[in-house]
Write an enzyme that holds these catalytic residues in place. Structure first.
Site, PDB file in Angstrom:
ATOM      1  CG  HIS A 130      -1.717   1.244   1.333  1.00 11.11           C
ATOM      2  ND1 HIS A 130      -2.711   1.592   0.439  1.00 11.11           N
ATOM      3  CD2 HIS A 130      -1.630   2.266   2.216  1.00 11.11           C
ATOM      4  CE1 HIS A 130      -3.208   2.759   0.782  1.00 11.11           C
ATOM      5  NE2 HIS A 130      -2.575   3.192   1.855  1.00 11.11           N
ATOM      6  CG  ASP A 169      -6.144   7.392  -3.148  1.00  8.69           C
ATOM      7  OD1 ASP A 169      -5.064   7.140  -3.725  1.00  8.69           O
ATOM      8  OD2 ASP A 169      -6.742   6.561  -2.442  1.00  8.69           O
ATOM      9  CE  LYS A 192      -9.433   7.417  -0.558  1.00  7.90           C
ATOM     10  NZ  LYS A 192      -9.265   5.949  -0.637  1.00  7.90           N
ATOM     11  CG  ASP A 218      -7.448   1.824  -4.996  1.00  4.57           C
ATOM     12  OD1 ASP A 218      -6.312   2.094  -4.568  1.00  4.57           O
ATOM     13  OD2 ASP A 218      -8.487   2.266  -4.478  1.00  4.57           O
ATOM     14  N   GLY A 224     -15.313  -1.195  -0.991  1.00  3.16           N
ATOM     15  CA  GLY A 224     -15.826  -0.731  -2.289  1.00  3.16           C
ATOM     16  C   GLY A 224     -16.230   0.746  -2.249  1.00  3.16           C
TER      17      GLY A 224
END
Ligand code: R5P
Length: 310
Positions: A130, A169, A192, A218, A224
């Site tokens: 991430h 984002d 975002k 993403d 979701g």
């Protein structure tokens, strides 16, 4: 290649078997059970003495169970005199907790890094981590592979002409750029804002999506919510109701499918880092990452350079 052995935790037996098939080996024999009180009990049924051990386990939901099982396997390997322990964690849970948002909060990703090292893991391999800076929480080597080339291969013939790649984002801009380069198109970015763990809103779009089909990318799909808000914002900005989604990790927490039942969604591409229960979802396309992970294992076994994989 007999001097290495691959054990699988219970998170995703399908992926582990697919990797073993690619390597033309059998998975190491082991058992993983639960005591009546929920404690994890694992046992290796073959010797690992002086062998290079690969443990495959995504720390996907239920995250804490999967994590403790991985730790228990690593501890068993260390106590049984494995020469080297590599944890292959295709989906790295807690990665979103990579910084403190306020006082008196933990940095869970850093805490996970510390316990992985404490049980004797020598190297971690993961996929589309991430936040790349999580690597800095470790003193041992961390290799973060990427599913972008694999997903682009699967997407290439499935995308409408003139598609624009959308980063949902600012954290995904680099990944969106990689997709756009590989697919020979441009990228736009949504701003975002997270209102809570489950609620986000899009405040701005940087780039033009007017009458364009969109590929929203993403690293993960959890509830979701991010995607649902992104689709809303894109359609409000005049994007064509022709949306494809690509994400490395499809967690699909309960309720995600309902949020992603929008009629503009043509297809959702994810990899098999997380075993999916959604077998009857027509739009869902699962692309296997097993060949990439198998190649990475071969590279480690023969001390090659991972750079050659991409
Ligand atoms: C956030 O920064 C991540 O990259 C994902 O956009 C997010 O975690 C997805 O979660 P959800 O599906 O719950 O919105």
């Amino acid at each position: 290649m007999e001097h290495f052995i691959l054990f699988a935790g219970t998170a995703n037996p399908g992926l582990a078997k697919a990797i073993a098939r690619q390597l033309n080996i059998s998975l190491g024999e082991c058992v993983s059970e639960r005591f009546p009180d929920g404690e994890v009990a694992v046992r290796l049924l073959e010797s690992v003495r002086q062998k290079s051990v690969f443990l495959i386990q995504s720390t996907s939901p239920p995250v804490n169970d999967r994590l403790v099982e991985l730790l228990a396997f690593a501890d068993a390997c260390r106590r049984a005199a494995a020469a080297r322990i590599t944890a292959i964690i295709p989906y790295f849970g807690y990665a979103r907790s990579d910084k403190r948002h306020g006082r008196r909060e933990p940095i869970a990703a850093s805490m996970v890094a510390e316990v992985l090292e404490a049980v004797g893991i020598d190297r971690v391999v993961t996929l589309d981590l991430h936040a790349p800076q999580i690597e800095g929480f470790f003193r041992i080597p961390v290799d973060s592979l990427t599913a972008v080339p694999t997903l682009c291969e699967a997407l290439r013939d499935r995308l409408p002409p003139d598609v624009v790649v959308v980063s949902p984002d600012t954290g995904r801009v680099q990944m969106a750029t990689q997709y756009a380069q590989k697919l020979d198109t441009s990228a736009v970015v949504l701003h975002k804002q997270r209102k809570s763990g489950t609620e986000t809103e899009v405040t701005r779009i940087v780039g033009d999506v007017g009458d364009r089909p969109c590929l929203i990318i993403d690293d993960m799909i959890s509830t979701g919510g991010t995607l649902a808000r992104s689709i809303e914002a894109l359609l409000n900005a005049g994007a064509r109701p022709d949306i494809t989604i690509a994400a490395t990790h499809g967690l699909f927490i309960a309720g995600a499918r309902a949020k992603l039942s929008h009629p503009s969604i043509q297809a959702i591409f994810v990899t098999d880092t997380i075993a999916t229960q959604e077998t009857d979802w027509q739009q869902l396309q699962v692309v296997s990452i097993a060949p990439l992970i198998a190649k990475a294992i071969q590279w480690f076994v023969f001390d090659g350079s991972l750079g050659d994989l991409f």
